[in-house]
Design a protein around this motif. Structure first.
Motif, short mmCIF file in Angstrom:
data_model
loop_
_atom_site.label_atom_id
_atom_site.label_comp_id
_atom_site.label_asym_id
_atom_site.label_seq_id
_atom_site.Cartn_x
_atom_site.Cartn_y
_atom_site.Cartn_z
N ARG A 47 0.85 -1.17 0.00
CA ARG A 47 0.00 0.00 0.00
C ARG A 47 0.90 1.23 0.00
O ARG A 47 2.10 1.13 0.26
CB ARG A 47 -0.94 0.04 1.20
CG ARG A 47 -0.25 0.16 2.54
CD ARG A 47 -1.26 0.24 3.68
NE ARG A 47 -2.07 1.44 3.60
CZ ARG A 47 -3.38 1.49 3.88
NH1 ARG A 47 -4.02 0.38 4.24
NH2 ARG A 47 -4.06 2.62 3.80
N SER A 48 0.32 2.39 -0.30
CA SER A 48 1.09 3.63 -0.23
C SER A 48 1.17 4.06 1.23
O SER A 48 0.18 4.53 1.80
CB SER A 48 0.41 4.71 -1.08
OG SER A 48 0.45 4.36 -2.45
N VAL A 49 2.32 3.86 1.82
CA VAL A 49 2.53 4.14 3.24
C VAL A 49 2.83 5.62 3.43
O VAL A 49 3.66 6.19 2.72
CB VAL A 49 3.68 3.26 3.79
CG1 VAL A 49 4.18 3.77 5.12
CG2 VAL A 49 3.20 1.82 3.90
N ARG A 50 2.13 6.25 4.38
CA ARG A 50 2.27 7.69 4.59
C ARG A 50 2.74 8.03 6.00
O ARG A 50 2.55 9.16 6.46
CB ARG A 50 0.95 8.38 4.28
CG ARG A 50 0.59 8.31 2.79
CD ARG A 50 -0.74 8.98 2.50
NE ARG A 50 -1.00 9.07 1.08
CZ ARG A 50 -1.58 8.11 0.35
NH1 ARG A 50 -1.94 6.96 0.94
NH2 ARG A 50 -1.79 8.26 -0.93
N ALA A 51 3.35 7.06 6.65
CA ALA A 51 4.02 7.31 7.94
C ALA A 51 5.09 6.24 8.10
O ALA A 51 4.79 5.04 8.07
CB ALA A 51 3.03 7.26 9.10
N GLY A 111 8.40 13.47 2.20
CA GLY A 111 8.46 12.02 1.99
C GLY A 111 7.89 11.24 3.14
O GLY A 111 8.26 10.08 3.35
N PHE A 112 6.99 11.88 3.91
CA PHE A 112 6.37 11.23 5.06
C PHE A 112 7.43 10.71 6.04
O PHE A 112 7.27 9.68 6.68
CB PHE A 112 5.44 10.09 4.63
CG PHE A 112 4.40 10.53 3.64
CD1 PHE A 112 3.37 11.37 4.01
CD2 PHE A 112 4.47 10.12 2.31
CE1 PHE A 112 2.41 11.79 3.08
CE2 PHE A 112 3.52 10.54 1.38
CZ PHE A 112 2.49 11.37 1.77
N ALA A 145 9.06 7.08 -1.83
CA ALA A 145 9.53 7.08 -0.44
C ALA A 145 9.71 5.63 0.01
O ALA A 145 8.83 4.80 -0.22
CB ALA A 145 8.53 7.80 0.45
N ILE A 146 10.82 5.35 0.68
CA ILE A 146 11.16 3.98 1.09
C ILE A 146 11.59 3.97 2.55
O ILE A 146 12.38 4.81 2.98
CB ILE A 146 12.30 3.41 0.22
CG1 ILE A 146 11.87 3.33 -1.25
CG2 ILE A 146 12.74 2.04 0.72
CD1 ILE A 146 13.00 2.93 -2.19
N GLY A 147 11.09 3.00 3.28
CA GLY A 147 11.48 2.84 4.67
C GLY A 147 10.68 1.74 5.32
O GLY A 147 10.11 0.86 4.64
N TYR A 148 10.61 1.79 6.64
CA TYR A 148 9.81 0.83 7.42
C TYR A 148 8.54 1.50 7.87
O TYR A 148 8.57 2.61 8.41
CB TYR A 148 10.61 0.30 8.60
CG TYR A 148 11.77 -0.58 8.18
CD1 TYR A 148 11.58 -1.94 7.95
CD2 TYR A 148 13.04 -0.04 7.98
CE1 TYR A 148 12.64 -2.75 7.54
CE2 TYR A 148 14.09 -0.83 7.57
CZ TYR A 148 13.89 -2.18 7.35
OH TYR A 148 14.93 -2.98 6.93
N ALA A 149 7.41 0.87 7.63
CA ALA A 149 6.11 1.46 7.93
C ALA A 149 5.89 1.59 9.43
O ALA A 149 6.27 0.71 10.21
CB ALA A 149 4.99 0.62 7.33
N ASP A 150 5.29 2.70 9.83
CA ASP A 150 4.79 2.85 11.19
C ASP A 150 3.44 2.14 11.23
O ASP A 150 2.42 2.69 10.82
CB ASP A 150 4.64 4.34 11.53
CG ASP A 150 4.12 4.56 12.94
OD1 ASP A 150 3.71 3.58 13.59
OD2 ASP A 150 4.12 5.73 13.38
#
Length: 228
Positions: free
Chosen positions: A16-20, A128-129, A199-204
């Motif tokens: 999904r498009s993660v925004r945090a 980038g959230f 934006a790339i990372g680990y989702a909250d």
């Protein structure tokens, strides 16, 4: 890091498009592994038109700072690379776009009349959230619609591979609204056109903005079966 979701179906349903995002850094060796696998994405004539710039740390902050300065200029500061949405968008696409926006703000508890609150949240796009890594996808201006389709297939491959390895992402075409500034900050010449950010990372996982259901059109709206 071992892969967590080996099934393509599992990755599709989980993406999904993660925004945090959390502040956890991303291992560059893992990103290299993912990008190497994504190189198997198909492209017409094997052109592989995608070109990519991946940022973290100070270079990523520099892009955010430069774009923030353009945003402060209002509409005069915008430098759109292309029309992100058709100018004469009609139903059913207008309904889908409006619906997902309303669901997003509802998940944050921001009503439609709270224009200031909605604008403040929208500005999170240009941070980038808080993702620790930003990927910018661009290509030569000589490329046409078929090659842009190829870039989309590469991007989808990356997003699914990120899920497979426990990472999250959010594709962000909004950066193309300030394409010239982004390209200049990245050191790209005018022969390149900016397609999108990722934006790339680990989702909250606890953030409400990452938990609301995102609907998809039923098959009857998008597929016409003939000869079956």
């Amino acid at each position: 890091m071992p892969a967590t979701d080996r099934s393509v179906t599992e990755a599709l349903h989980k993406r999904r498009s993660v925004r945090a995002f959390t502040g956890q850094p991303v291992d560059p060796a893992l990103l290299k592994e993912i990008f190497a696998a994504a190189q198997r994405a198909p492209s017409g004539g094997n052109l592989q038109p995608w070109q990519v710039t991946v940022l973290t740390g100070e270079p990523w902050q520099a892009v955010k700072d430069e774009v923030a300065a353009r945003i402060a200029m209002g509409r005069e500061g915008q430098q759109p690379e292309y029309d992100i949405y058709p100018r004469e968008l009609t139903e059913p696409w207008t309904d889908r776009r409006f619906g997902v926006g309303e669901a997003l703000y509802a998940s944050l508890g921001i009503p439609r009349e709270d224009k200031r609150g909605r604008l403040a949240r929208f500005m999170d796009n240009y941070r980038g959230f808080d993702a620790p890594v930003m990927l910018f996808l661009h290509c030569s201006r000589i490329m046409g619609p078929p090659q842009w389709s190829d870039m989309g297939m590469w991007l989808q491959s990356v997003m699914l591979l990120l899920v497979e390895h426990g990472l999250a992402s959010c594709p962000q075409e909004c950066w193309a609204m300030y394409g010239e500034t982004v390209r200049r900050t990245l050191g790209l010449d005018d022969g390149q056109i900016l397609f999108t950010g990722l934006a790339i990372g680990y989702a909250d996982e606890g953030a409400a903005v990452n938990r609301w259901p995102v609907p998809r059109a039923p098959l009857g709206e998008v597929i016409d079966w003939q000869g079956f």
